[in-house]
Design a protein around this motif. Sequence first.
Motif, short mmCIF file in Angstrom:
data_model
loop_
_atom_site.label_atom_id
_atom_site.label_comp_id
_atom_site.label_asym_id
_atom_site.label_seq_id
_atom_site.Cartn_x
_atom_site.Cartn_y
_atom_site.Cartn_z
N GLU A 196 0.85 -1.18 0.00
CA GLU A 196 0.00 0.00 0.00
C GLU A 196 0.89 1.23 0.00
O GLU A 196 1.87 1.30 0.74
N GLU A 756 -14.76 3.41 8.37
CA GLU A 756 -15.29 3.01 7.06
C GLU A 756 -15.09 4.12 6.04
O GLU A 756 -14.74 3.86 4.87
N THR A 759 -11.45 4.28 4.74
CA THR A 759 -11.18 3.20 3.79
C THR A 759 -11.77 3.52 2.41
O THR A 759 -11.11 3.33 1.38
N ARG A 760 -13.00 4.02 2.40
CA ARG A 760 -13.64 4.34 1.12
C ARG A 760 -12.95 5.51 0.41
O ARG A 760 -12.80 5.50 -0.82
N LYS A 762 -9.75 6.44 0.71
CA LYS A 762 -8.47 5.98 0.17
C LYS A 762 -8.68 5.17 -1.10
O LYS A 762 -7.94 5.33 -2.09
N THR A 763 -9.69 4.31 -1.10
CA THR A 763 -9.97 3.50 -2.29
C THR A 763 -10.36 4.39 -3.47
O THR A 763 -9.90 4.17 -4.61
#
Length: 920
Positions: A196, A756, A759-760, A762-763
Amino acid sequence: MVARCGCDWARVEDGLMAIFQRLLNVFRPVRLDRELNDELEFHREMRLRRLRERGLGEAEAEAEVNKRMGNVSVAKEEMRDARVVQWLASSLQDLRHGLVLLRRDSGISALIILVLALGIGGNAAIFSLLKAAFLDPLPYRDSTRLVTIIVRRDLVASPERNPTVPEYIDIRNRAHMLDDSACVDFRDFQLTGTDEPARVFAARVTASFFPLLGISPSMGRTFFAEESLPGRNQVVLVSDAFWRGKMAADTGAVGKTLRLNGDPFLVVGVLPPEFSFDYPSLGVPEPPETYVPYLMDADATERPTPQPPAGADGIAHPYSTRPRRTFNPGLVRVLARLREGSRLAQAASELQSIANSLVHEYPDLYHMPHGEIPTMAFVPRPLREAIVGSQRALLGLLLGGVGVLLLIACANTAQLLLARGLRRGREVAVRAALGASRLRLIRQFLLEGLVLAVCGGAAGLLFSGTVARILVGLFPERNPIIESAHTDPRLMGFTLGLSLLSALIFAIVPAIKGSMWSPGSVITARLAIGQGNRWRHGMMAVEAALSVFLLCGAGLVGQSLWKLVSTPPGFDPNHVLAMQLRLSPEREQAARPIPSVAYQEYLEKVQAIRGVESAAIVQGPPLRPAVGGYHEIIGQANGPDAYRRQIAWSHLISPDYFRTLRIPLLAGRTFNNDDGVGRPQVVIVNREFVRRFGIEVDPIGRKIDPGEPWTIVGVVGDVRMNGLDTAPFPEVYAPLMQVFNPNVYVLVRSTLPPGELVTRVKTAIRSSFADQAVFKVETMEQVLSSSQAEPRFYAFVIGAFALLALAMAASGMYSVISCLVSQRTGEIAIRIALGASRGAIVNTILGTTSVWVSVGLAGGLGLALAANRMLRGLTNSATQTSPFMYGAALVFFLVVTLLAAYLPARRASRLDPAMALRCE
């Protein structure tokens, strides 16, 4: 002559041996007693033998010997006095008596030791921090000669900045009082090629950096000078933490390649685990993980061309008609070592000459805004002093607080010893009747106090390390050299010295008072009513004054903190997540000629996430460091001087910034996607900007900053940018698409759980660019809370000092009233028997004490008023004190102390006269 010298030397040796023998006998009383008994028995046997030889019988010889030798005990004591250092022996006897009292009066002794442990232990803890900050050596070679060089625009007080790279080169080449020098700055790098992409905090240093500090790598080598030149292979040194964490402690790490900012860097060394250069006061917010050579290319080493109009600091306006960076990459931290034998003043004089030469060589670069003669100063500052920084005032505040606390502890202890001295009146009178001098009695009391002080100091030393660690953990700004505080012989010596001084302070009054008993009156009659009360009331007044002083200080800091917390921040921090990113050179190059387009792509991806209400990008969010610059309203040059040229914070924002933070729009419009490169340059200002520049009437359409004018298209509400300042400040917002900065924050408003959402986000961002790292994730509530860390720390520390002082004052009040009740039991019983009411009894008990407490309150209030300005300066508080705050502190003290006095006064008012008189 030789014989006489030999005889004199032998006499001196005999004298020294005799003194040594007397000192030795002090510490072996049992053996000395046995030797004296043996010697007396020997003399007795010799006399008996001579008498028997003269023909006397056994009984007659025994009688004659007893008559000739007299009182053997007296003779033994006289022999003992001749064979010991008498004052030392008697002092040891007094110390043993102090230990006996310690065990006999265990309750009051434990209370005294606890009080002293708080006072002495607190001072020991602060001394350990001061020792680490100013006395312990820095972990670098010749650290006392290390300096850092800063730049001032004039020779008096002015904002400081770091030198530029060209200025560093001039200092390195021209300064002869400096043995060596180096420069360093810090950047966020992107580490790719791993599972990552990650952000790596890196330091860019010259090759002389590690030799200057005397640091050798644990593996590999440091940098060569030529590795800072353009076109050379890119190399990197990694920290021990990076090597263990990111490289799994690979013993073959040297020679491997790391991909930083999209480029391969060859690992040439691993730094030792004890090395660290992470000092927030030097602008290093965290430990660097990697070190790379500072690239001395033309962009870094060439002096910038002045671009008028410039601000008063000589730096041109940051905005331009084309996207460009808003920071100066040439500002570096300069470190140097003074030449052996040279002084700081000599180096300062030489550096001033170099600064004067540069001002004359480049007058356009250092010009002043209104045509004044340009001035500049290179100021060398000891590295230790720069590292300690603003925490010097914080340590001074802590030292003052624990000093006051120790004085209160000494006053409290003196009261307890005075109360105990009353019970020992007959004992002291008997000693005086047996021949003890007053000086001997005073020494006895002082040594008994020394026993208590040493016990309190030992207890304080034991928990001083814990106190120091707690304080360091609460510090609003991390400081590694203060965190290195530890116990060593110097701390032990300081604690012992402070214990001796405390013993002298708190025991002198009880010693003088306790030695004044006259044998006749004490042995034959009751103690005089009121004996010693004046001294105890005086101590009570001192405690009241110091306690109120600390309470008022705590009230001032608490009032400032309350104002800070209660002042609206100007934005809604709820459900807003802030995260930082740095556009890598690879991504920046791919997005040219308009690098800010990359941010627009990221925002589109983030806003498409289900559950995201809005998202924005900003150069620096509220309560984080911002860039300031001077601004001027076009067409208002002939107006009042106050409106001509002023400084304001500058921000780069995306169009949805105000919607994301819910900052109200007061007039005009916000930015949109059309406000980009090639379009008219527009800005939005806040309400305070409009007020200070005097354009309250129709600010929309006004232009600022001649040369490259910007048009005001909107006015928004005020936002608190500085966490320690509740007053609004002028602010200017510019579109992110018209100005570029690689370091930005992403703000996202969403009701999704933070984990959450991160995470979203970064994605989503990595779906646009796979190697983009996102780091320093915080909620805006956390940002708001961390901005209040410093005032919260001051409030906690001063409040804790004040509460401890109040507890000691309350216990002192309790001991004074209890002693007064026990002293006047007979008088109170007679008054009750004669019909005195409970109120009259309470007035009798509290009357004099109340007068002395009132005197102490007045003194403490005077101290608080006198120290008001100093305390505001130490705590960075702009809050003005109010009479209500002082009144509240006085009332609080009175309530607590009256509660402490309630139990003994209540006990006195409910006394049974018959029982009391029978006990008398």
